[in-house]
Motif scaffolding. Structure first.
Motif, mmCIF file in Angstrom:
data_model
loop_
_atom_site.group_PDB
_atom_site.id
_atom_site.type_symbol
_atom_site.label_atom_id
_atom_site.label_comp_id
_atom_site.label_asym_id
_atom_site.label_seq_id
_atom_site.Cartn_x
_atom_site.Cartn_y
_atom_site.Cartn_z
ATOM 1 N N ILE A 59 0.960 -1.048 0.187
ATOM 2 C CA ILE A 59 -0.173 0.032 0.161
ATOM 3 C C ILE A 59 0.812 1.118 -0.015
ATOM 4 O O ILE A 59 1.929 1.298 0.756
ATOM 5 N N ASN A 60 0.511 2.310 -0.822
ATOM 6 C CA ASN A 60 1.336 3.414 -0.747
ATOM 7 C C ASN A 60 0.609 4.267 0.256
ATOM 8 O O ASN A 60 -0.197 4.270 0.971
ATOM 9 N N ARG A 61 1.550 5.671 0.154
ATOM 10 C CA ARG A 61 0.883 6.770 1.271
ATOM 11 C C ARG A 61 -0.439 7.266 0.849
ATOM 12 O O ARG A 61 -1.157 7.941 1.702
ATOM 13 N N PHE A 62 -0.928 7.012 -0.389
ATOM 14 C CA PHE A 62 -2.060 7.596 -0.571
ATOM 15 C C PHE A 62 -3.377 6.237 -0.184
ATOM 16 O O PHE A 62 -4.789 6.776 -0.531
ATOM 17 N N GLY A 63 -2.955 5.254 0.067
ATOM 18 C CA GLY A 63 -4.018 4.408 0.536
ATOM 19 C C GLY A 63 -4.295 3.369 -0.705
ATOM 20 O O GLY A 63 -5.260 2.591 -0.476
ATOM 21 N N GLU A 92 -0.782 3.467 7.046
ATOM 22 C CA GLU A 92 -0.262 5.166 7.276
ATOM 23 C C GLU A 92 0.523 5.134 8.527
ATOM 24 O O GLU A 92 1.487 5.909 8.451
ATOM 25 N N GLN A 93 0.212 4.546 9.587
ATOM 26 C CA GLN A 93 1.022 4.768 10.633
ATOM 27 C C GLN A 93 2.399 3.844 10.624
ATOM 28 O O GLN A 93 3.469 4.848 11.114
ATOM 29 N N ALA A 94 2.432 2.817 9.692
ATOM 30 C CA ALA A 94 3.807 2.534 9.724
ATOM 31 C C ALA A 94 4.710 3.375 8.879
ATOM 32 O O ALA A 94 5.870 3.582 9.003
ATOM 33 N N ILE A 95 4.106 3.957 7.705
ATOM 34 C CA ILE A 95 4.944 5.059 6.867
ATOM 35 C C ILE A 95 5.323 6.311 7.564
ATOM 36 O O ILE A 95 6.384 6.508 7.786
ATOM 37 N N ALA A 96 4.531 6.528 8.319
ATOM 38 C CA ALA A 96 4.543 7.844 9.307
ATOM 39 C C ALA A 96 5.890 7.737 10.297
ATOM 40 O O ALA A 96 6.641 8.376 10.730
ATOM 41 N N THR A 97 5.807 6.392 11.057
ATOM 42 C CA THR A 97 6.573 6.282 12.033
ATOM 43 C C THR A 97 7.905 5.313 11.762
ATOM 44 O O THR A 97 8.878 5.666 12.318
ATOM 45 N N GLY A 98 7.593 4.862 10.658
ATOM 46 C CA GLY A 98 9.008 3.780 10.320
ATOM 47 C C GLY A 98 8.878 2.423 11.131
ATOM 48 O O GLY A 98 9.942 1.783 10.884
#
Length: 395
Positions: A59-63, A92-98
């Motif tokens: 999944i990309n940052r745009f969902g 979204e959370q995984a992409i934001a927090t790494g």
């Protein structure tokens, strides 16, 4: 240069050009063929994703779902190339927090057909605004854990009842120490509760062995008639106490490959069950026959019968269609569960026919020994004569 020389030179040039063109064409064909059979890393990754037993979706940052495999659709968290909202939020959370995120993706709706009861996933960041959802079907583990909890709870309850009764009866004996009649009465009750407790523990151990990893010992060739006779001997006292008459067909000479102790235990449980759910002077019959490579031992009673809604559950541990009768007869609720597992461990099954107010027939079906495959079968149209077992004895 003469005209003939010019013509020869021209022909030579044409031949050389044709040869060069032919060789170049073959080289190009080989290069094209090589390119067509050469796998790229992307191709291999795609194959790995699609062959995974887990549901996988990127999944990309745009969902939006960039890549997914068929398993992700089966597990229900990708539909019409769109991710489940829970998976999208976790991505979204995984992409934001790494950092990886664990999420429960168990289907919330109730679609027709079989669907997973528990889907757990880990969402991991891939960098550059992408995350991968890796989901697994944990339904079987959840069912096993629920079964374990129910089993422990049921065992605790079943053990607590006779243990508590023993404690109360012991106190009653102490209080009535000067009254021989009361001491004798309470002592009889203690004996009954102790017997019930011992039976329960024995059946729990037997059931644990049947359902655990322990393999059956090497099977031996057994005569079905001997198994029936031994089971009748074990049930003699119960038949005498209940005033039940048991009828048995003539010896069959049938053979099976099995564990003698387990088969006798299973058949004894069926006979005791028939006695417990039959009224006084109500007949119980046992018949044997060979059918389609299988030996069938049927135990029939003319008792209260089992309602249709209970028939699928009577083989469950501790399940009782009539709890009050089970308490009165000292039943543990494990007898039919043991029968089911004994049959399964011998490659067979147990079948039930029952009608309320008419009675029940439990049929233990075990694969016949090869030497018995030509044995005749007893059919309803040509029944064997019945021998009568009165008060537990064969006549």
């Amino acid at each position: 240069m003469t005209a003939s020389g010019c013509i020869a030179l021209l022909i030579g040039v044409l031949l050389v050009g044709a040869g060069i063109g032919f060789l170049s064409g073959r080289a190009a064909t080989r290069r094209a063929r090589s390119r067509s059979t050469e796998l790229t890393v992307a191709d291999l990754v795609q194959r790995v994703v699609h062959s995974s037993h887990n549901g996988v979706a990127v999944i990309n940052r745009f969902g939006a779902v960039v890549v997914h495999n068929p398993r992700s659709v089966e597990l229900g968290f990708v539909r019409d190339n769109r991710p489940d909202l829970r998976a999208e939020k976790a991505a979204e959370q995984a992409i934001a927090t790494g950092e990886p995120v664990e999420v429960d993706l168990t289907p919330l709706d109730h679609r027709a057909g079989r669907q997973p009861q528990a889907v757990l996933a880990e969402v991991r960041p891939l960098g550059d605004g992408f995350a991968v959802v890796d989901a697994a079907d944990q339904s079987e583990a959840v069912r096993l854990e629920a079964t374990r909890r129910d089993f422990v709870a049921n065992v605790s309850h079943e053990l607590k009842t006779p243990v508590g009764a023993l404690a109360l009866l012991a106190e009653a004996v102490l209080d009535a120490v000067d009254d021989p009649v009361e001491v004798r009465r309470f002592s009889g009750k203690i004996l009954r509760e102790a017997t019930r407790l011992g039976t329960l523990v024995t059946e729990l151990i037997e059931l644990s062995r049947l359902t655990g990893a322990e393999a059956l010992p090497e099977l031996e060739v057994l005569e079905v008639d001997d198994v029936v006779d031994e089971a009748l001997g074990r049930s003699r006292l119960a038949a005498e106490s209940a005033g039940i008459e048991i009828t048995v067909d003539q010896p069959s000479g049938l053979l099976v490959d099995g564990d003698r102790t387990l088969l006798v235990t299973a058949l004894t449980n069926l006979i005791d069950n028939a006695i417990s759910y039959s009224g006084p002077d109500s007949p119980v019959s046992i018949s044997r026959r060979f059918a389609d490579g299988t030996v069938e031992i049927a135990v029939t009673d003319r008792g209260i019968g089992i309602a249709p809604e209970h028939q699928q559950r009577v083989f469950e541990r501790f399940y009782r269609a009539d709890p009050a009768r089970s308490r009165a007869t000292g039943g543990t609720g494990l007898g039919l569960a043991i029968v089911k597992h004994v049959a399964a461990n011998h490659g067979g099954e147990v079948r039930l026919w029952s009608k309320p107010g008419t009675g029940s027939t439990f049929t233990l079906r075990i694969p016949a020994h090869r030497a018995a495959e030509g044995a005749p079968s007893v059919t309803p149209e040509d029944p064997a004569p019945l021998a009568v077992v009165e008060s537990g004895g064969i006549s």
